[in-house]
Write a protein that holds these residues in place. Structure first.
Motif, PDB file in Angstrom:
ATOM      1  N   ALA A 217       0.831  -1.205   0.000  1.00 34.01           N
ATOM      2  CA  ALA A 217       0.000   0.000   0.000  1.00 34.01           C
ATOM      3  C   ALA A 217       0.866   1.254   0.000  1.00 34.01           C
ATOM      4  O   ALA A 217       1.701   1.447   0.878  1.00 34.01           O
ATOM      5  CB  ALA A 217      -0.924   0.000   1.216  1.00 34.01           C
ATOM      6  N   LEU A 221      -3.689   5.038  -3.284  1.00 32.67           N
ATOM      7  CA  LEU A 221      -3.985   3.742  -3.904  1.00 32.67           C
ATOM      8  C   LEU A 221      -3.026   3.402  -5.048  1.00 32.67           C
ATOM      9  O   LEU A 221      -3.391   2.722  -6.005  1.00 32.67           O
ATOM     10  CB  LEU A 221      -5.429   3.698  -4.421  1.00 32.67           C
ATOM     11  CG  LEU A 221      -6.509   3.454  -3.363  1.00 32.67           C
ATOM     12  CD1 LEU A 221      -7.901   3.576  -3.962  1.00 32.67           C
ATOM     13  CD2 LEU A 221      -6.335   2.072  -2.704  1.00 32.67           C
ATOM     14  N   GLN A 251      -1.704   3.569 -10.162  1.00 31.55           N
ATOM     15  CA  GLN A 251      -2.824   3.753  -9.232  1.00 31.55           C
ATOM     16  C   GLN A 251      -3.892   2.713  -9.555  1.00 31.55           C
ATOM     17  O   GLN A 251      -4.210   2.456 -10.718  1.00 31.55           O
ATOM     18  CB  GLN A 251      -3.402   5.157  -9.380  1.00 31.55           C
ATOM     19  CG  GLN A 251      -4.485   5.478  -8.355  1.00 31.55           C
ATOM     20  CD  GLN A 251      -4.985   6.908  -8.492  1.00 31.55           C
ATOM     21  OE1 GLN A 251      -5.374   7.341  -9.573  1.00 31.55           O
ATOM     22  NE2 GLN A 251      -4.967   7.635  -7.392  1.00 31.55           N
ATOM     23  N   THR A 253      -7.809   0.902  -8.010  1.00 30.12           N
ATOM     24  CA  THR A 253      -9.068   1.348  -7.406  1.00 30.12           C
ATOM     25  C   THR A 253      -9.340   0.553  -6.131  1.00 30.12           C
ATOM     26  O   THR A 253      -8.776  -0.526  -5.918  1.00 30.12           O
ATOM     27  CB  THR A 253     -10.244   1.153  -8.373  1.00 30.12           C
ATOM     28  OG1 THR A 253     -10.446  -0.260  -8.574  1.00 30.12           O
ATOM     29  CG2 THR A 253      -9.965   1.819  -9.720  1.00 30.12           C
ATOM     30  N   MET A 254     -10.237   1.070  -5.318  1.00 29.84           N
ATOM     31  CA  MET A 254     -10.620   0.353  -4.117  1.00 29.84           C
ATOM     32  C   MET A 254     -11.309  -0.952  -4.487  1.00 29.84           C
ATOM     33  O   MET A 254     -11.179  -1.970  -3.782  1.00 29.84           O
ATOM     34  CB  MET A 254     -11.548   1.222  -3.260  1.00 29.84           C
ATOM     35  CG  MET A 254     -11.703   0.721  -1.829  1.00 29.84           C
ATOM     36  SD  MET A 254     -10.138   0.773  -0.920  1.00 29.84           S
ATOM     37  CE  MET A 254     -10.166  -0.816  -0.106  1.00 29.84           C
ATOM     38  N   VAL A 257      -8.681  -3.581  -4.881  1.00 26.54           N
ATOM     39  CA  VAL A 257      -8.178  -4.077  -3.596  1.00 26.54           C
ATOM     40  C   VAL A 257      -9.176  -5.034  -2.959  1.00 26.54           C
ATOM     41  O   VAL A 257      -8.812  -6.093  -2.430  1.00 26.54           O
ATOM     42  CB  VAL A 257      -7.861  -2.908  -2.644  1.00 26.54           C
ATOM     43  CG1 VAL A 257      -7.409  -3.433  -1.276  1.00 26.54           C
ATOM     44  CG2 VAL A 257      -6.795  -1.999  -3.234  1.00 26.54           C
ATOM     45  N   TRP A 284     -11.958   0.028   3.770  1.00 22.52           N
ATOM     46  CA  TRP A 284     -10.963  -1.030   3.916  1.00 22.52           C
ATOM     47  C   TRP A 284     -11.379  -2.118   4.915  1.00 22.52           C
ATOM     48  O   TRP A 284     -10.718  -3.158   5.009  1.00 22.52           O
ATOM     49  CB  TRP A 284      -9.634  -0.444   4.399  1.00 22.52           C
ATOM     50  CG  TRP A 284      -8.866   0.288   3.355  1.00 22.52           C
ATOM     51  CD1 TRP A 284      -8.993   1.603   3.006  1.00 22.52           C
ATOM     52  CD2 TRP A 284      -7.814  -0.241   2.530  1.00 22.52           C
ATOM     53  NE1 TRP A 284      -8.100   1.928   2.025  1.00 22.52           N
ATOM     54  CE2 TRP A 284      -7.355   0.814   1.711  1.00 22.52           C
ATOM     55  CE3 TRP A 284      -7.217  -1.504   2.412  1.00 22.52           C
ATOM     56  CZ2 TRP A 284      -6.339   0.646   0.779  1.00 22.52           C
ATOM     57  CZ3 TRP A 284      -6.194  -1.669   1.484  1.00 22.52           C
ATOM     58  CH2 TRP A 284      -5.767  -0.603   0.679  1.00 22.52           C
TER      59      TRP A 284
END
Length: 354
Positions: A217, A221, A251, A253-254, A257, A284
């Motif tokens: 991390a 991001l 970069q 994206t969430m 992840v 998260w």
């Protein structure tokens, strides 16, 4: 009447003195090949360098060559971490005539450098501007790839272990050669190999599907995929980089992840705020690593950067392997390992560096 014999003798003496002067290192030059394949003329003896790349700066510090550094990149604190200054206390007082992708040519010329180190992806017009001013420019990538890829931020790499190991050794030798620290450079290369077999042997029986899924991390991001040293560091430590599907440093994206759902999250020492951001952010909280408290701020020496660093290869891979498989490395004292390395290359004790 002219004394021809005497004039001839004087002329011979002048020629001899001239030959002697022009044969000294101050006048001679040599050619080196930088890591994007350029032939670069540099003085035979280099006394003043400007370093516009943090990886090269980190290596110069460890080669004990900061007495030759007269200018550094303006992002040094961001790239090396605010705590790095204790390892090179002159950094805040050095001029900063540029950065990774820019240069103030007027300020650079004031420093009268013999050589300017730049990153492999420094813009071509930046390199040309420096060369047109009459200065020697050496580009460092710490990666061995074809010329058409060498100048890219995210080059295409076919055989990552070979490209990184070879490129690292070539880059260190080049930096050490320019700075007049060849012997120390060879010591650095040798120590990076010391623990390679140890880690490989102890993890050899772990199949791919049993490797720990790990995410690196970074701020905003951003993370590292294939083609960067970070991924190889994870692989050598027995991890599986969940972001391996992307190329280079990018970069994500969430959603990426959440789909990857890593079991462990590592954060580089230079980005401590990222740990708290992850712990606090609602987005998260469903990730396994967050639910199980498996978020680790890496020690300073475990530099999981896109470019291979000597302490990362000598210490960082071992540290990561020990974190992921503690029972296999119970006999390893990382504090003692770090102390030995820091005394040799940073000339201080690792405890004193905290």
């Amino acid at each position: 009447m002219l004394n021809i014999g005497r004039l001839t003798s004087v002329a011979k003496i002048v020629i001899a003195i001239g030959s002697l002067l022009f044969s000294t290192p101050a006048w001679a030059d040599r050619v080196v090949t930088d890591q994007i394949g350029r032939q670069v003329h540099i003085p035979d003896t280099v006394n003043r360098v400007v370093i516009l790349q943090h990886q090269t700066l980190n290596i110069a510090v460890q080669l004990d060559a900061m007495d030759k550094v007269v200018g550094v990149l303006d992002e040094w604190k961001k790239q090396l971490g605010a705590n790095y200054v204790r390892l090179a206390r002159q950094l805040p007082n050095l001029p900063m005539p540029g950065g990774l992708t820019k240069v103030n040519i007027e300020e650079l010329l004031k420093l009268k450098p013999d050589v300017v180190f730049v990153t492999n992806y420094a813009p071509a017009d930046m390199v040309k501007q420096i060369e047109d001013a009459g200065l020697s420019v050496v580009a460092i990538s710490l990666l061995d790839v074809p010329p058409e890829e060498a100048a890219k931020l995210n080059p295409s790499v076919k055989d990552e272990p070979a490209a990184i190991d070879s490129g690292f050794a070539t880059g260190v030798r080049l930096i050490a050669d320019v700075l007049g620290r060849k012997d120390k450079g060879e010591e650095m290369i040798a120590v990076t190999k010391k623990t390679r077999k140890l880690v490989a042997d102890r993890l050899a029986d772990i199949p791919e599907d049993k490797r720990v899924p790990v995410y690196m991390a970074n701020p905003d991001l951003t993370t590292y995929g294939h083609g960067k040293y970070t991924g190889l560091m994870m692989e050598r430590a027995g991890a599986r980089n969940v972001a391996n599907s992307i190329a280079g440093f990018k970069q994500v994206t969430m959603e990426d992840v959440l789909t990857w759902n890593p079991a462990v999250i590592f954060v580089q020492e230079r980005y401590p705020a990222v740990v708290e951001d992850i712990k606090k952010a609602a987005s998260w909280q469903t990730v396994d690593a967050v639910k199980n408290g498996q978020i680790y701020l890496m020690p300073e020496y475990a530099k999981a950067w896109g470019y291979p660093m000597p302490e990362a290869m000598a210490l960082g891979e071992l540290w990561m392997a020990k974190e992921l498989y503690p029972e296999r490395f119970a006999d390893i004292d990382m504090q003692a390992e770090a102390n030995a390395y820091y005394k040799e290359f940073y000339r201080t004790d690792y405890r004193a560096a905290q």
